[in-house]
Design an enzyme around this catalytic site. Sequence first.
Site, PDB file in Angstrom:
ATOM      1  N   ASP A   1      -4.989  -8.382  -5.623  1.00  0.00           N
ATOM      2  CA  ASP A   1      -5.237  -9.608  -4.862  1.00  0.00           C
ATOM      3  C   ASP A   1      -5.486 -10.791  -5.780  1.00  0.00           C
ATOM      4  O   ASP A   1      -5.083 -11.912  -5.470  1.00  0.00           O
ATOM      5  CB  ASP A   1      -6.419  -9.411  -3.907  1.00  0.00           C
ATOM      6  CG  ASP A   1      -5.978  -8.749  -2.618  1.00  0.00           C
ATOM      7  OD1 ASP A   1      -4.918  -9.139  -2.102  1.00  0.00           O
ATOM      8  OD2 ASP A   1      -6.664  -7.825  -2.148  1.00  0.00           O
TER       9      ASP A   1
ATOM     10  N   CYS B   1     -10.162  -2.248 -10.917  1.00  0.00           N
ATOM     11  CA  CYS B   1      -9.659  -1.196 -10.029  1.00  0.00           C
ATOM     12  C   CYS B   1      -8.312  -1.545  -9.417  1.00  0.00           C
ATOM     13  O   CYS B   1      -7.765  -0.779  -8.640  1.00  0.00           O
ATOM     14  CB  CYS B   1     -10.675  -0.846  -8.949  1.00  0.00           C
ATOM     15  SG  CYS B   1     -11.015  -2.211  -7.837  1.00  0.00           S
TER      16      CYS B   1
ATOM     17  N   HIS C   1       0.806  -1.215   0.000  1.00  0.00           N
ATOM     18  CA  HIS C   1       0.000   0.000   0.000  1.00  0.00           C
ATOM     19  C   HIS C   1       0.843   1.270   0.000  1.00  0.00           C
ATOM     20  O   HIS C   1       0.369   2.321  -0.400  1.00  0.00           O
ATOM     21  CB  HIS C   1      -1.036  -0.043   1.123  1.00  0.00           C
ATOM     22  CG  HIS C   1      -2.186  -0.895   0.731  1.00  0.00           C
ATOM     23  ND1 HIS C   1      -3.261  -0.398   0.047  1.00  0.00           N
ATOM     24  CD2 HIS C   1      -2.379  -2.222   0.814  1.00  0.00           C
ATOM     25  CE1 HIS C   1      -4.082  -1.393  -0.235  1.00  0.00           C
ATOM     26  NE2 HIS C   1      -3.571  -2.509   0.219  1.00  0.00           N
TER      27      HIS C   1
ATOM     28  N   GLU D   1     -11.671 -10.695  -6.824  1.00  0.00           N
ATOM     29  CA  GLU D   1     -10.245 -10.733  -6.500  1.00  0.00           C
ATOM     30  C   GLU D   1      -9.820 -12.080  -5.936  1.00  0.00           C
ATOM     31  O   GLU D   1      -8.726 -12.208  -5.394  1.00  0.00           O
ATOM     32  CB  GLU D   1      -9.841  -9.572  -5.589  1.00  0.00           C
ATOM     33  CG  GLU D   1     -10.721  -9.331  -4.403  1.00  0.00           C
ATOM     34  CD  GLU D   1     -10.369  -8.058  -3.619  1.00  0.00           C
ATOM     35  OE1 GLU D   1      -9.333  -7.429  -3.888  1.00  0.00           O
ATOM     36  OE2 GLU D   1     -11.154  -7.705  -2.726  1.00  0.00           O
TER      37      GLU D   1
HETATM   38  C1  PEP Z   1      -6.927  -5.177  -5.428  1.00  0.00           C
HETATM   39  O1  PEP Z   1      -6.766  -6.153  -4.679  1.00  0.00           O
HETATM   40  O2  PEP Z   1      -6.568  -5.162  -6.632  1.00  0.00           O
HETATM   41  C2  PEP Z   1      -7.556  -3.938  -4.916  1.00  0.00           C
HETATM   42  C3  PEP Z   1      -7.917  -2.970  -5.722  1.00  0.00           C
HETATM   43  O3  PEP Z   1      -7.715  -3.818  -3.574  1.00  0.00           O
HETATM   44  P1  PEP Z   1      -6.510  -3.533  -2.537  1.00  0.00           P
HETATM   45  O4  PEP Z   1      -5.277  -3.228  -3.343  1.00  0.00           O
HETATM   46  O5  PEP Z   1      -6.940  -2.414  -1.683  1.00  0.00           O
HETATM   47  O6  PEP Z   1      -6.423  -4.849  -1.811  1.00  0.00           O
HETATM   48 MG    MG Z   2      -7.799  -6.219  -2.781  1.00  0.00          MG
END
Ligand code: PEP
Ligand code: MG
Length: 551
Positions: free
Chosen positions: A454, A501, A188, A430
Amino acid sequence: MIIYEGKAVFEGVAIGKLSVYKKAEQFVKREKIEDADVEISRYEEARNTAVMQLQVLYDKAVKEVGESGAEIFEAHQMMVEDGDFIDSVENIIRTQMVNAEYAVAETGDNFRKMFLEMDDEYFRGRAADVKDISERVINVLMGVGGGGIESSEPVIVVADDLAPSETVQMDKDKILSFVTVHGSANSHTSILAKTMSIPAIIGCDIPLTDEMDGREAIVDGFEGKVYVDPDEETLAEKQKIVEKEQEKKELLEQLRGKENITQDGQKINLYANIGNTKDLGLVLKNDAGGIGLFRSEFIYLGSETYPTEDEQFAIYKQVAETMAGKKVIIRTLDIGADKQADYFELPKEENPALGLRAIRICLTRPEVFKTQLKAILRASAFGKISIMFPMIISVDEVKRIKEIVEGVKAELDSLSVPYDKEIELGIMIETPAAVMIAEELAKEVDFFSVGTNDLTQYTLAIDRQNQSLDEFYDPHHPAILRMLKMIVDAAHKGGAWAGICGELGSDLSLTKEFLAMGYDELSVSPGRILPLRKAVIETNVSEYKKEKGLE
Ligand code: PEP
Ligand code: MG
């Protein structure tokens, strides 16, 4: 000049001073003292300093999130000055003749346990606050900073690694770039760097010593290098790159206000991913058509205890109003794994990425879930909000979620609280399980949004946080690309729309492919919208399909 190398996760060049990020560390030792009165006055002084620090935080929070969001710091001030707490600390100091640090730690532990044993959920929630205020007072007593950036000018943040709960507290205006010794390309921190459109380097062998602090440096996010004390020649060369990048940005600016349409007339929505309301400026500046992923868990990570319904409502309403009728997709709480908030008191797990996280927490703690849903639904009366649920693996889960949503709607109806009765519900795809049952899932919801971060992790069995596996983490793997095609086809067959996303959505080498697959939306870091619009405008989908033998 010294050069350190690492892996670049966002391009660009930053020039400025290094700031070594220090984590607050506490090793409280029990020490015998000679004079209890001296120790008690040390404690009194530390309390006063802690109260002053909390006042600064309160004032900052009022400006950033409003009075209701700042109340927690007022409550903490009162807890620092609580008579029972003070009596207990002073009693330990006097009767055991021990240092104030130890007495505060003991009292903090005792009070925390006492709160945790209470039946009332509100008081149980106070346990995390007690921990927080005791740590604050101990930090003051030990002369340890609370962690964070101490400089008043924008700096290059250098750290071992940064947890989401740490980045969320940083003053983003003060960050020119991130350089971390550890961390993975899909963590993140990397996502935050992309959201902020600032160069970032991970896996860098830079030493985290005091003497690094304040040194002049250049971060080159194209080469993955950090130049400390750069010579004049390097500085001039890099300054030229900064100017060129600026020119490129200005060219992209000309795409503001243009439609996302291919040469042969296929349209696609380009939305932005955000983590909090501070990202809204970037969303508008980059001309996003909406918000495709609001990572709502950052509200929880930035808080010392469960954010209340009203606090959340204020935030969601602000986002909906700012977007002025453009779609805002709020993803419900996706906590767990790398995103930890102490007050959730989640169990220690062997495999947190495969553990109690995201929707699993919401379904096992329905009160937390319902509070969030109520806040989102109430805010839906002020704009165009959709709700999205993360980490789905079964149709049964979706049915349970829909029942809970219906329950919350009924509650609002009974109180005549307005909300959008037609609110769209969607799920994140995901997990490989969700891909395999996508056709059934599509019949239950209005939309899919693929979380490729994910999905790649779970499909390739590669921990996205594990830096040493970066070379194996391949989101272009044919398994992932075939899944992406299966997902969009299943969505359309079941009458749902589909977007992406995860980070892969902004991969310009795949834009044509996503258009050819038929994706309806790509949601990306705000800084990626205009480059993506350029790629869309330059694409001819039917020609691309012919070239690839796709039709
Ligand atoms: C993902 O897993 O691609 C996603 C958009 O969610 P995060 O990165 O917040 O787990
Ligand atoms: Mg995710």
